[in-house]
Write an enzyme that holds these catalytic residues in place. Structure first.
Site, PDB file in Angstrom:
ATOM      1  N   HIS A  23       0.840  -1.315  -0.053  1.00 59.38           N
ATOM      2  CA  HIS A  23       0.029   0.002   0.096  1.00 59.38           C
ATOM      3  C   HIS A  23       0.878   1.266   0.034  1.00 59.38           C
ATOM      4  CE1 HIS A  23      -4.026  -1.685   0.384  1.00 59.38           C
ATOM      5  NE2 HIS A  23      -3.411  -2.750   1.017  1.00 59.38           N
ATOM      6  N   TYR A  60       3.087  -6.017  10.071  1.00 61.56           N
ATOM      7  CA  TYR A  60       3.271  -4.491  10.081  1.00 61.56           C
ATOM      8  C   TYR A  60       4.174  -4.071  10.914  1.00 61.56           C
ATOM      9  CZ  TYR A  60      -1.415  -4.282   7.982  1.00 61.56           C
ATOM     10  OH  TYR A  60      -2.305  -4.564   7.009  1.00 61.56           O
TER      11      TYR A  60
END
Length: 331
Positions: free
Chosen positions: A59, A323
């Site tokens: 992203h 993450y």
């Protein structure tokens, strides 16, 4: 504390997590085992740039905005989530495209939204996608999905991708699902989904009930036709956002979709079918463009307010660990 029936269902997680063999038609496919560290390695092999160690590896293309989340009136009578008792909660929002290319075309289908709802005494971070389901149900499928796209000797093995897409149920079903998804011309016309099933504390029973959630655009969902798509450049989403908020805020309704007894709540590749009880929880009002600085931030789906329990599917913890790992590597 979760209801005893929910706890009993949680015990099945170990079974899902330990499966390395996936049944696909009559073929047994053994996938390589992946944990968060190995998945991070795959992301860097696929999207990393040795000359830019701070680069976001998924992203990567996005822009930042600001707004507020306005809980629905009397919503705490339905859900015991103290954050929802506040009013006009400041919220940071990031819109993004899937993939690791910061110059990707806005004509691509995968879209994401990330929120930081910053209350006085609690906070909630949301990471949602424009698809109802995921392409993988466990870390091994997830890692393999990206690993098979890594070029070897400068070439992507398209034959292997096609083979695995056909043989692995999760990949095949997701590919068919994506064929039905159009390309929206604006974030104001895009619906976003939690994919994972969370557990919401019911105010009356004090039990945690499973639910997915979605951000439903007040302006409605609409897709570009082929002629409209041809007129767009590769960076139309950000420009469109600026034009729209110059006139009025972009709004979404946050809706909890309560699970039915037959719904799969531990499989992120499973669509829920039929009618579901839906409860409007509040309104997200996006009113300000905020540049690109938040592109360097990390939004963690496991940052949850009191009254919301985290998903118990095999992917959620690994997703958060990945993450954290990738955020640490790019500092």
């Amino acid at each position: 504390m979760l209801h005893i029936n929910t706890i009993g269902r949680f015990m099945m997680i170990g079974v899902f997590s330990s499966l390395l063999l996936l049944n696909a038609k009559d073929t047994q496919i053994q996938l390589k085992e992946y944990d968060a560290e190995k998945i991070a390695d795959v992301f860097y092999a696929l999207n990393g740039n040795p000359n830019d160690p701070h680069k976001k590896i998924n992203h990567a293309k996005g822009f930042c905005t600001r707004g507020e989340f306005i809980p629905a009136k009397n919503i705490t009578k339905k859900f015991d989530i103290p954050l929802l008792a506040e009013k006009n909660i400041p919220t940071q929002i990031r819109y993004s495209l899937g993939g690791g290319n910061p110059q990707a075309s806005d004509k691509s289908k995968p879209r994401g939204i990330a929120l930081k709802i910053e209350g006085k005494n609690d906070s909630w971070e949301i990471v949602a996608l424009n698809t109802e389901i995921n392409f993988a149900k466990n870390p091994n499928e997830f890692g393999t999905f990206f690993a098979m796209q890594i070029p070897k000797n400068g070439k992507v093995d398209k034959a292997n991708i096609a083979k695995l897409t056909e043989e692995v149920d999760s990949y095949r079903n997701f590919a068919k699902y994506m064929e039905k998804i159009g390309i929206t011309g604006s974030v104001a016309n895009t619906m976003y989904h939690s994919i994972h099933t969370f557990f919401m504390k019911d105010s009356r029973s004090k039990k945690f009930v499973p639910a997915r959630f979605k951000l439903v655009p007040v302006a409605g969902v609409s897709y570009l036709n082929q002629e409209e798509l041809r007129t767009k450049d590769d960076n139309f989403l950000e420009a469109d956002f600026k034009n729209k908020i110059a006139q009025k805020p972009i709004e979404y309704k946050l809706v909890f979709v309560l699970a039915n007894p037959e719904d799969s709540i531990y499989d992120t590749t499973a669509l829920w079918s039929g009618k579901h009880k839906e409860i409007e929880v509040g309104t997200l009002k996006v009113s300000k463009y905020d540049g690109t600085d938040c592109n360097r931030d990390v939004f963690m789906p496991n940052v949850l307010p009191n009254g919301i329990g985290q998903p118990q599917d095999p992917l959620f913890d690994v997703r958060n660990e990945t993450y954290s790992i990738t955020f640490g590597r790019r500092q």
